[in-house]
Design a protein around this motif. Structure first.
Motif, short mmCIF file in Angstrom:
data_model
loop_
_atom_site.label_atom_id
_atom_site.label_comp_id
_atom_site.label_asym_id
_atom_site.label_seq_id
_atom_site.Cartn_x
_atom_site.Cartn_y
_atom_site.Cartn_z
N CYS A 12 72.44 25.57 67.97
CA CYS A 12 73.28 25.35 69.15
C CYS A 12 74.78 25.36 68.83
O CYS A 12 75.60 25.34 69.73
CB CYS A 12 72.89 24.04 69.84
N CYS A 59 69.88 18.62 63.60
CA CYS A 59 70.99 18.63 64.57
C CYS A 59 70.79 17.49 65.56
O CYS A 59 69.70 17.28 66.08
CB CYS A 59 71.00 19.97 65.30
N CYS A 100 75.38 23.36 63.24
CA CYS A 100 73.99 23.70 63.55
C CYS A 100 73.89 25.20 63.78
O CYS A 100 74.67 25.76 64.57
CB CYS A 100 73.54 22.92 64.78
N CYS A 127 70.02 19.56 69.15
CA CYS A 127 68.84 20.40 69.39
C CYS A 127 67.72 20.15 68.39
O CYS A 127 66.66 20.78 68.48
CB CYS A 127 69.24 21.87 69.41
#
Ligand SMILES: [Zn+2]
Length: 311
Positions: free
Chosen positions: A66, A21, A63, A24
């Motif tokens: 997040c 991601c 993701c 994150c």
């Protein structure tokens, strides 16, 4: 090898080492939209600002940590912007100028004057307006062609990216208008910008809101699903990205957009069967229309803790 690349990825599949991601860093990304488009199909034409192939994107991943949505199959898009040309964008200068003026009127309430940098400045529309409104404004833009258009108007736009920018002083305002959704490294972009703002400087970001009602209603036909958009933010993921860059939200709102009647009619017609196409009388074709369907976020951010500008 070929089979691996061409295999169909199923809805429920969780991908896969190597694809993290962009916000994150979690390596659990799920394909939520398949696409026949691959990296080799890409060209700078598909990255044009006025590209209207709505719904056409690379594969979109979400993701699982997040919630950020990104097109993981590209890792670098800068080259497409360096060679980008967009005559239609130049032709829509008038409504876009009004749009930038309205954005600057909002910014003015938080920072009235001072040094301003526009990131992804295009042909210099925002910078031109900002100078008119009393800012000491300049911009940076990767497209050689767009920079030339700006220079034809004697606007101070540097060609390149933030990495190559060596400003003589820090900025009171940095604007990133409809840019962050175009980059594969949003956190790097934000950190570079953080380093460029003065102690009490602000950052202004505008980006489509993938969490908006319109985005949900139109689903994958939403006009902001475009090849050029490789990252899709909602209010939460945008705030999360800024928070990671040590920036806090001061204000968030939905800005209006300004278009000519003709531009709007052409865009609406993309969604209609041809027998329903709208043809406008000349008067309305050139009339500038304000539209706010709430699917764009304008966020104003400032450093969370006082910045030490000794660098
Ligand atoms: Zn994430």
């Amino acid at each position: 090898m070929k089979n691996i690349i061409n295999r169909k990825i199923t809805e429920s599949e969780t991908i896969l080492p190597g694809m993290a991601c962009w916000l994150c860093s979690l390596k659990e990304l799920k394909v939520i939209k398949n696409s026949s488009l691959t990296k080799k199909d890409l060209s700078s034409k598909l990255f044009a600002i006025t590209d209207s192939a709505y719904g056409k994107t690379l594969e979109v991943y979400r993701c699982m940590g997040c919630g950020f949505m990104q097109c993981s199959s590209v890792d670098e898009v800068l080259g497409y912007y360096e060679t980008l040309q967009d005559e239609e964008y130049e032709n829509t200068r008038k409504p876009r100028s009004l749009q930038m003026k309205k954005v600057l009127e909002i910014i003015k309430k938080y920072k009235n004057g001072g040094r301003l940098l526009d990131v992804g400045a295009g042909n210099g529309i925002l910078v031109e307006q900002a100078i008119t409104m009393g800012y000491d404004a300049e911009g940076i833009e990767p497209s050689t062609w767009l920079v030339k258009k700006a220079h034809d108007r004697k606007l101070p736009i540097y060609e390149g990216t933030l990495n190559s920018l060596k400003p003589k002083e820090l900025y009171d305002v940095v604007t990133i208008i409809d840019v962050i959704e175009h980059v594969t490294n949003p956190l790097d972009l934000l950190s570079s910008v953080y380093n460029l703002i003065a102690k009490d400087g602000i950052i202004v970001i505008v980006t489509p809101d993938v969490g908006s009602l319109v985005a949900k209603l139109l689903s994958w036909k939403w006009w902001h699903y475009r090849v050029a958009h490789v990252g899709y933010f909602n209010k939460n993921t945008l705030n999360y990205a800024l928070d990671k860059t040590n920036l806090k939200s001061i204000k968030m709102l939905n800005p209006s957009w300004y278009f000519t009647g003709e531009y709007v009619a052409e865009r609406i017609n993309k969604y209609l069967p041809s027998f329903m196409h709208i043809t406008l009388p000349i008067y309305f074709r050139n009339k500038i229309i304000s539209i706010n369907v709430g699917d764009s976020i304008l966020g104003i951010y400032a450093p969370k803790t006082p910045k030490n500008n000794e660098h």
